[in-house]
Write a protein that holds these residues in place. Structure first.
Motif, PDB file in Angstrom:
ATOM      1  N   LEU A  51       0.854  -1.178   0.000  1.00 11.57           N
ATOM      2  CA  LEU A  51       0.000   0.000   0.000  1.00 11.57           C
ATOM      3  C   LEU A  51       0.894   1.232   0.000  1.00 11.57           C
ATOM      4  O   LEU A  51       2.091   1.134   0.278  1.00 11.57           O
ATOM      5  CB  LEU A  51      -0.898  -0.022   1.241  1.00 11.57           C
ATOM      6  CG  LEU A  51      -1.811  -1.242   1.369  1.00 11.57           C
ATOM      7  CD1 LEU A  51      -2.511  -1.248   2.716  1.00 11.57           C
ATOM      8  CD2 LEU A  51      -2.827  -1.258   0.243  1.00 11.57           C
ATOM      9  N   PRO A  52       0.345   2.404  -0.257  1.00  6.52           N
ATOM     10  CA  PRO A  52       1.184   3.604  -0.249  1.00  6.52           C
ATOM     11  C   PRO A  52       1.818   3.832   1.129  1.00  6.52           C
ATOM     12  O   PRO A  52       1.123   4.074   2.114  1.00  6.52           O
ATOM     13  CB  PRO A  52       0.219   4.728  -0.591  1.00  6.52           C
ATOM     14  CG  PRO A  52      -0.926   4.063  -1.259  1.00  6.52           C
ATOM     15  CD  PRO A  52      -1.015   2.689  -0.673  1.00  6.52           C
ATOM     16  N   GLY A  53       3.114   3.703   1.211  1.00  8.99           N
ATOM     17  CA  GLY A  53       3.841   3.965   2.441  1.00  8.99           C
ATOM     18  C   GLY A  53       3.805   2.862   3.482  1.00  8.99           C
ATOM     19  O   GLY A  53       4.317   3.037   4.582  1.00  8.99           O
ATOM     20  N   ARG A  54       3.229   1.737   3.173  1.00  7.65           N
ATOM     21  CA  ARG A  54       3.157   0.656   4.152  1.00  7.65           C
ATOM     22  C   ARG A  54       2.929  -0.676   3.426  1.00  7.65           C
ATOM     23  O   ARG A  54       2.681  -0.695   2.225  1.00  7.65           O
ATOM     24  CB  ARG A  54       2.060   0.915   5.185  1.00  7.65           C
ATOM     25  CG  ARG A  54       0.676   1.034   4.581  1.00  7.65           C
ATOM     26  CD  ARG A  54      -0.284   1.724   5.550  1.00  7.65           C
ATOM     27  NE  ARG A  54      -1.647   1.685   5.093  1.00  7.65           N
ATOM     28  CZ  ARG A  54      -2.170   2.504   4.203  1.00  7.65           C
ATOM     29  NH1 ARG A  54      -1.423   3.426   3.641  1.00  7.65           N
ATOM     30  NH2 ARG A  54      -3.433   2.412   3.853  1.00  7.65           N
ATOM     31  N   ARG A  55       3.014  -1.753   4.199  1.00 11.70           N
ATOM     32  CA  ARG A  55       2.830  -3.095   3.644  1.00 11.70           C
ATOM     33  C   ARG A  55       2.085  -3.933   4.666  1.00 11.70           C
ATOM     34  O   ARG A  55       2.371  -3.867   5.855  1.00 11.70           O
ATOM     35  CB  ARG A  55       4.203  -3.703   3.366  1.00 11.70           C
ATOM     36  CG  ARG A  55       4.158  -5.069   2.750  1.00 11.70           C
ATOM     37  CD  ARG A  55       5.578  -5.519   2.386  1.00 11.70           C
ATOM     38  NE  ARG A  55       5.565  -6.789   1.718  1.00 11.70           N
ATOM     39  CZ  ARG A  55       5.554  -7.956   2.345  1.00 11.70           C
ATOM     40  NH1 ARG A  55       5.569  -8.007   3.652  1.00 11.70           N
ATOM     41  NH2 ARG A  55       5.525  -9.085   1.661  1.00 11.70           N
ATOM     42  N   VAL A  56       1.136  -4.733   4.218  1.00 12.75           N
ATOM     43  CA  VAL A  56       0.398  -5.646   5.084  1.00 12.75           C
ATOM     44  C   VAL A  56       0.935  -7.039   4.796  1.00 12.75           C
ATOM     45  O   VAL A  56       0.632  -7.637   3.760  1.00 12.75           O
ATOM     46  CB  VAL A  56      -1.124  -5.569   4.835  1.00 12.75           C
ATOM     47  CG1 VAL A  56      -1.859  -6.499   5.778  1.00 12.75           C
ATOM     48  CG2 VAL A  56      -1.626  -4.147   4.992  1.00 12.75           C
ATOM     49  N   ALA A  57       1.756  -7.548   5.717  1.00 12.75           N
ATOM     50  CA  ALA A  57       2.379  -8.856   5.537  1.00 12.75           C
ATOM     51  C   ALA A  57       1.383  -9.955   5.887  1.00 12.75           C
ATOM     52  O   ALA A  57       0.628  -9.848   6.854  1.00 12.75           O
ATOM     53  CB  ALA A  57       3.617  -8.975   6.420  1.00 12.75           C
ATOM     54  N   GLY A  58       1.369 -11.021   5.095  1.00  8.49           N
ATOM     55  CA  GLY A  58       0.526 -12.179   5.365  1.00  8.49           C
ATOM     56  C   GLY A  58      -0.843 -12.121   4.724  1.00  8.49           C
ATOM     57  O   GLY A  58      -1.613 -13.075   4.829  1.00  8.49           O
ATOM     58  N   VAL A  59      -1.164 -11.024   4.051  1.00 10.10           N
ATOM     59  CA  VAL A  59      -2.470 -10.885   3.387  1.00 10.10           C
ATOM     60  C   VAL A  59      -2.207 -10.461   1.949  1.00 10.10           C
ATOM     61  O   VAL A  59      -1.481  -9.506   1.692  1.00 10.10           O
ATOM     62  CB  VAL A  59      -3.361  -9.830   4.087  1.00 10.10           C
ATOM     63  CG1 VAL A  59      -4.663  -9.654   3.328  1.00 10.10           C
ATOM     64  CG2 VAL A  59      -3.621 -10.219   5.519  1.00 10.10           C
ATOM     65  N   ARG A  60      -2.805 -11.192   1.019  1.00  7.85           N
ATOM     66  CA  ARG A  60      -2.674 -10.843  -0.398  1.00  7.85           C
ATOM     67  C   ARG A  60      -4.080 -10.625  -0.942  1.00  7.85           C
ATOM     68  O   ARG A  60      -4.935 -11.512  -0.822  1.00  7.85           O
ATOM     69  CB  ARG A  60      -1.971 -11.970  -1.148  1.00  7.85           C
ATOM     70  CG  ARG A  60      -1.698 -11.648  -2.594  1.00  7.85           C
ATOM     71  CD  ARG A  60      -0.971 -12.761  -3.308  1.00  7.85           C
ATOM     72  NE  ARG A  60       0.347 -12.956  -2.727  1.00  7.85           N
ATOM     73  CZ  ARG A  60       0.925 -14.146  -2.584  1.00  7.85           C
ATOM     74  NH1 ARG A  60       0.293 -15.234  -2.944  1.00  7.85           N
ATOM     75  NH2 ARG A  60       2.127 -14.244  -2.095  1.00  7.85           N
ATOM     76  N   THR A  61      -4.304  -9.454  -1.511  1.00  2.76           N
ATOM     77  CA  THR A  61      -5.616  -9.155  -2.091  1.00  2.76           C
ATOM     78  C   THR A  61      -5.478  -8.991  -3.596  1.00  2.76           C
ATOM     79  O   THR A  61      -4.460  -8.521  -4.095  1.00  2.76           O
ATOM     80  CB  THR A  61      -6.221  -7.864  -1.495  1.00  2.76           C
ATOM     81  OG1 THR A  61      -5.322  -6.783  -1.733  1.00  2.76           O
ATOM     82  CG2 THR A  61      -6.464  -8.011  -0.010  1.00  2.76           C
ATOM     83  N   ARG A  62      -6.532  -9.406  -4.300  1.00  2.00           N
ATOM     84  CA  ARG A  62      -6.580  -9.259  -5.750  1.00  2.00           C
ATOM     85  C   ARG A  62      -7.993  -8.851  -6.133  1.00  2.00           C
ATOM     86  O   ARG A  62      -8.959  -9.319  -5.548  1.00  2.00           O
ATOM     87  CB  ARG A  62      -6.216 -10.573  -6.437  1.00  2.00           C
ATOM     88  CG  ARG A  62      -4.763 -10.963  -6.311  1.00  2.00           C
ATOM     89  CD  ARG A  62      -4.469 -12.228  -7.100  1.00  2.00           C
ATOM     90  NE  ARG A  62      -5.080 -13.412  -6.495  1.00  2.00           N
ATOM     91  CZ  ARG A  62      -4.485 -14.160  -5.573  1.00  2.00           C
ATOM     92  NH1 ARG A  62      -3.294 -13.830  -5.143  1.00  2.00           N
ATOM     93  NH2 ARG A  62      -5.076 -15.220  -5.090  1.00  2.00           N
ATOM     94  N   SER A  63      -8.080  -7.991  -7.123  1.00  2.00           N
ATOM     95  CA  SER A  63      -9.382  -7.608  -7.686  1.00  2.00           C
ATOM     96  C   SER A  63      -9.405  -8.043  -9.136  1.00  2.00           C
ATOM     97  O   SER A  63      -8.435  -7.848  -9.868  1.00  2.00           O
ATOM     98  CB  SER A  63      -9.595  -6.103  -7.594  1.00  2.00           C
ATOM     99  OG  SER A  63      -9.674  -5.724  -6.247  1.00  2.00           O
TER     100      SER A  63
END
Length: 152
Positions: free
Chosen positions: A93-105
């Motif tokens: 994400l802008p300026g950060r990262r969410v580890a362990g979660v992958r989202t796709r649209s």
């Protein structure tokens, strides 16, 4: 360093069987620097009007990846999220990262993969079902839960 010989003020480097040893060359003692002369004391700062904080605009709503991570971590028995062996599982994400979660649209909707680390001693199928329900309620779409590791 010019040629094969070091200059008079360069360190000597000796290489033996893939081991590098750096031997410092003794340097001339540095000349003493006189302390600055004491001057008049600095004036006290004059209080002025308060400086307004910069306007950062409205707060941004949380991203679905952040909502999914929070929902998964709230499930009892989940010790954490698994980022992968080399950190390859995550959502940037802008300026950060969410580890362990992958989202796709995609054209058929949103898909969320959640990789969790479970606490040892519980039923892993029940834990995965609880995480699935919690993330599904938080973000909707297709949810896939993977239990990647166990901790005591």
């Amino acid at each position: 360093m010019s040629g094969d010989r070091p200059g008079p003020d360069e360190p000597v480097v000796v290489v033996r069987e893939e081991t590098v040893v750096v031997v410092p060359v003794p340097a001339d003692p540095a000349p003493a620097v006189p302390a600055p002369a004491p001057g008049p004391p600095e004036p006290a700062p004059v209080p002025g009007p308060p400086v307004p904080a910069p306007d950062l605009g409205p707060p941004t709503p949380p991203d679905p990846a952040e909502l999914a991570a929070a929902a998964a971590l709230a499930v009892p028995g989940v010790a954490g999220l698994y980022p992968g062996a080399f950190g390859e599982i995550g959502t940037h994400l802008p300026g950060r990262r969410v580890a362990g979660v992958r989202t796709r649209s995609g054209p058929d909707g949103r898909s969320t993969d959640v990789h969790v680390v479970a606490r040892l001693g519980g039923d892993l199928r029940a834990l995965a079902a609880d995480v699935h329900r919690a993330v599904q309620a938080a973000v909707g779409g297709d949810v896939h839960v993977v239990v990647d590791d166990l901790v005591a």
